[in-house]
Write a protein that holds these residues in place. Structure first.
Motif, short mmCIF file in Angstrom:
data_model
loop_
_atom_site.label_atom_id
_atom_site.label_comp_id
_atom_site.label_asym_id
_atom_site.label_seq_id
_atom_site.Cartn_x
_atom_site.Cartn_y
_atom_site.Cartn_z
N LYS A 88 0.84 -1.11 -0.13
CA LYS A 88 0.13 -0.11 0.05
C LYS A 88 0.97 1.28 -0.04
O LYS A 88 0.37 2.41 -0.39
CB LYS A 88 -0.80 -0.06 1.25
CG LYS A 88 -2.06 -1.30 1.20
CD LYS A 88 -2.99 -1.26 2.20
CE LYS A 88 -3.98 -2.09 2.02
NZ LYS A 88 -5.27 -2.29 2.93
N VAL A 89 1.98 1.16 0.50
CA VAL A 89 3.15 2.22 0.47
C VAL A 89 4.23 1.55 -0.41
O VAL A 89 4.97 0.68 0.05
CB VAL A 89 3.57 2.79 1.61
CG1 VAL A 89 4.66 3.88 1.62
CG2 VAL A 89 2.39 3.40 2.34
N ILE A 90 4.80 2.18 -1.35
CA ILE A 90 5.69 1.67 -2.04
C ILE A 90 7.06 2.76 -2.22
O ILE A 90 6.88 3.85 -2.45
CB ILE A 90 5.38 1.22 -3.58
CG1 ILE A 90 4.22 0.44 -3.62
CG2 ILE A 90 6.48 1.05 -4.55
CD1 ILE A 90 3.56 0.11 -4.99
N THR A 111 -4.93 7.59 0.51
CA THR A 111 -5.10 8.41 -0.50
C THR A 111 -3.85 9.61 -0.67
O THR A 111 -3.97 10.14 -1.93
CB THR A 111 -6.50 9.39 -0.82
OG1 THR A 111 -6.72 9.82 0.49
CG2 THR A 111 -7.67 8.17 -1.01
N SER A 112 -3.03 9.80 0.28
CA SER A 112 -2.08 10.68 -0.03
C SER A 112 -0.95 10.44 1.08
O SER A 112 -1.12 9.56 2.12
CB SER A 112 -2.61 12.14 0.10
OG SER A 112 -2.84 12.06 1.82
N ALA A 113 0.21 10.92 0.90
CA ALA A 113 1.30 10.68 1.68
C ALA A 113 2.05 11.82 1.77
O ALA A 113 2.47 12.88 0.85
CB ALA A 113 2.17 9.67 1.25
N GLN A 114 2.60 12.26 2.99
CA GLN A 114 3.72 13.50 2.97
C GLN A 114 4.11 13.27 4.45
O GLN A 114 3.88 12.73 5.21
CB GLN A 114 2.69 14.89 3.16
CG GLN A 114 3.62 16.01 3.06
CD GLN A 114 3.11 17.21 2.70
OE1 GLN A 114 3.19 18.45 3.21
NE2 GLN A 114 2.05 17.38 1.70
N PHE A 115 5.46 13.93 4.37
CA PHE A 115 6.53 13.64 5.38
C PHE A 115 6.26 14.89 6.28
O PHE A 115 6.19 16.20 5.77
CB PHE A 115 7.84 13.57 5.07
CG PHE A 115 8.38 12.31 4.75
CD1 PHE A 115 8.77 11.31 5.60
CD2 PHE A 115 8.33 12.06 3.43
CE1 PHE A 115 8.94 9.77 5.33
CE2 PHE A 115 8.87 10.74 2.94
CZ PHE A 115 8.87 9.71 4.08
N SER A 116 6.15 14.81 7.55
CA SER A 116 5.84 16.04 8.52
C SER A 116 7.15 16.92 8.81
O SER A 116 8.09 16.13 8.98
CB SER A 116 5.37 15.65 9.87
OG SER A 116 5.43 16.55 10.64
N PRO A 117 7.41 18.06 8.63
CA PRO A 117 8.26 18.84 8.97
C PRO A 117 8.43 18.98 10.57
O PRO A 117 9.70 19.23 11.03
CB PRO A 117 7.95 20.31 8.56
CG PRO A 117 6.43 20.45 8.80
CD PRO A 117 6.08 19.07 8.34
N LEU A 122 5.88 9.98 8.16
CA LEU A 122 5.14 9.61 6.94
C LEU A 122 3.81 9.67 7.30
O LEU A 122 3.28 8.76 7.81
CB LEU A 122 5.67 8.60 6.29
CG LEU A 122 4.99 8.47 4.76
CD1 LEU A 122 5.22 9.61 3.89
CD2 LEU A 122 5.25 7.02 4.21
N TYR A 123 3.02 10.65 6.86
CA TYR A 123 1.58 10.75 7.21
C TYR A 123 0.48 10.32 5.89
O TYR A 123 1.01 10.55 4.84
CB TYR A 123 1.04 12.10 7.58
CG TYR A 123 1.50 12.33 9.22
CD1 TYR A 123 0.61 12.47 10.14
CD2 TYR A 123 3.09 12.62 9.29
CE1 TYR A 123 1.07 12.81 11.35
CE2 TYR A 123 3.35 12.84 10.84
CZ TYR A 123 2.55 12.93 11.63
OH TYR A 123 2.93 13.10 13.14
N ALA A 136 6.89 5.54 10.63
CA ALA A 136 8.31 5.76 10.59
C ALA A 136 8.77 5.79 9.15
O ALA A 136 8.25 5.24 8.46
CB ALA A 136 9.24 5.00 11.45
N PRO A 137 9.90 6.72 8.98
CA PRO A 137 10.41 6.80 7.27
C PRO A 137 10.37 5.57 6.93
O PRO A 137 10.60 5.27 5.64
CB PRO A 137 11.60 7.43 7.52
CG PRO A 137 11.34 8.47 8.89
CD PRO A 137 10.65 7.60 9.68
N ASP A 138 10.84 4.58 7.51
CA ASP A 138 11.29 3.11 7.10
C ASP A 138 9.55 2.20 6.67
O ASP A 138 9.98 1.16 6.30
CB ASP A 138 12.27 2.42 7.64
CG ASP A 138 11.72 1.86 8.97
OD1 ASP A 138 10.52 2.33 9.38
OD2 ASP A 138 12.77 1.34 10.08
N GLY A 139 8.71 2.86 7.30
CA GLY A 139 7.44 2.19 7.01
C GLY A 139 7.11 1.31 8.39
O GLY A 139 6.05 0.71 8.21
#
Length: 340
Positions: A88-90, A111-117, A122-123, A136-139
């Motif tokens: 579901k995330v690649i 439906t969307s993905a973005q990293f929080s500052p 990853l949200y 976490a960034p590695d999933g």
């Protein structure tokens, strides 16, 4: 499978079953594309990078969304219609043209993905369950960041924009399945504890992105084919709202939005494998298209522009599968053009 004829990102969960509404062969260097210049609507040809997914037998489709670069330069995308057990995330290495699974679960329709500052996680928006989750960034380490009603109604969260402090601004596509103007823009504090409706009565809110100076939000309203502008008051609220651009999409509808360093607006189209680009005054600058011989591609859902560079990567999907295409953007990539 019953389909609701409105848009590829309409995701509903019923009795544990996902109901969703809704290749290219050319490769090459996007530098060969026809350039776009200010004041002229030019055509930019995107070029295929690679195929990432095939149509899932369980859901009858595949739909790539939410491209966003991580801190190592790898591109992450979500597959909205991936069934349980399928990625579901690649994560994609665009240089090597390789991909690997990052995350899957049994229920999410992301439906969307973005990293929080703020915390670097990853949200993801889970449209089907009205939630925002983070990884976490590695999933690893999945967490539910936000769930529950907002002003008495559950969200259908679609896209995300972060402000510079890490607060979330979410497009809520309520009313999409019925065609009613119940869409909203919701602000969620960076700790996930408080939420505020900034705008309501919108026509199936879809894309959301800050402008180049973080002074306001561009939002797309899918069932009215328009881009609206919410000017913020600097105190967590909205000072004004107006229709900024009316998109002549024909059978296509306004999907996600990205903004480059020059303030140009990249409007993705559901129902056509293309994007249109406007400047901040609403002048149409360019149309980005996949080659005509790329059959079986129906929607260009979103784009990420390389941070600090102009190489852009567009998610494109249809009966041929889910693909990644590339082109040269009109200006450099910033946070507003990296996910959402």
């Amino acid at each position: 499978m019953r389909r609701i004829p409105v848009r590829s990102l309409a995701v509903l969960a019923t009795v544990g079953t996902l109901v969703l509404t809704g290749c290219g062969t050319e490769t090459g260097d996007p530098a060969d594309s026809t350039p776009a210049v200010a004041g002229a609507d030019r055509t930019i040809r995107a070029h295929e990078v690679m195929q990432l997914t095939k149509v899932h037998e369980e859901t009858g489709m595949t739909l790539l969304e939410g491209p966003t670069f991580d801190g190592t330069g790898k591109l992450l995308v979500v597959d909205v219609t991936a069934p349980a057990g399928k990625p579901k995330v690649i994560r994609v290495d665009v240089r090597k043209r390789t991909s690997q699974a990052v995350h899957t679960d049994a229920r999410g329709a992301y439906t969307s993905a973005q990293f929080s500052p703020y915390d670097g996680r990853l949200y993801l928006t889970d449209y089907a369950h009205g939630e925002v989750v983070s990884l976490a960034p590695d999933g690893s380490d999945p967490r539910t960041f936000f769930s529950g009603d907002v002003d008495g109604a559950r969200m259908n969260p679609d896209d995300i924009a972060f402000d510079e402090e890490g607060n979330l601004y979410v497009s809520d596509s309520r009313g999409l399945s019925t065609g009613d103007a119940h869409g909203r823009v919701v602000r969620i504090e960076r700790d996930g504890k408080e939420s505020t409706v900034l705008a309501e009565g919108l026509a199936s809110t879809n894309g959301v992105s800050f402008d180049a100076d973080y002074e306001g939000l561009w939002i797309s309203e899918l069932t009215q084919n328009r881009i609206s502008y919410l000017r913020l008051d600097g105190k967590g609220g909205v000072a004004s709202k107006h229709t900024a651009v009316r998109v002549d999409g024909g059978i296509a509808q306004t999907d996600s939005i990205a903004v480059d360093a020059a303030g140009n607006i990249y409007q993705a189209l559901h129902g056509r494998a293309a994007m249109v680009v406007y400047d901040r005054h609403g002048e149409r600058l360019a149309t980005i298209e996949v080659p005509a011989r790329a059959k079986g591609l129906e929607s260009a859902t979103n784009v990420a522009i390389t941070p600090g560079g102009t190489r852009a990567y567009m998610t494109v999907s249809g009966p041929a599968g889910g693909f990644l295409y590339t082109f040269d953007a009109l200006a450099k990539g910033v946070r507003q053009s990296n996910g959402g």
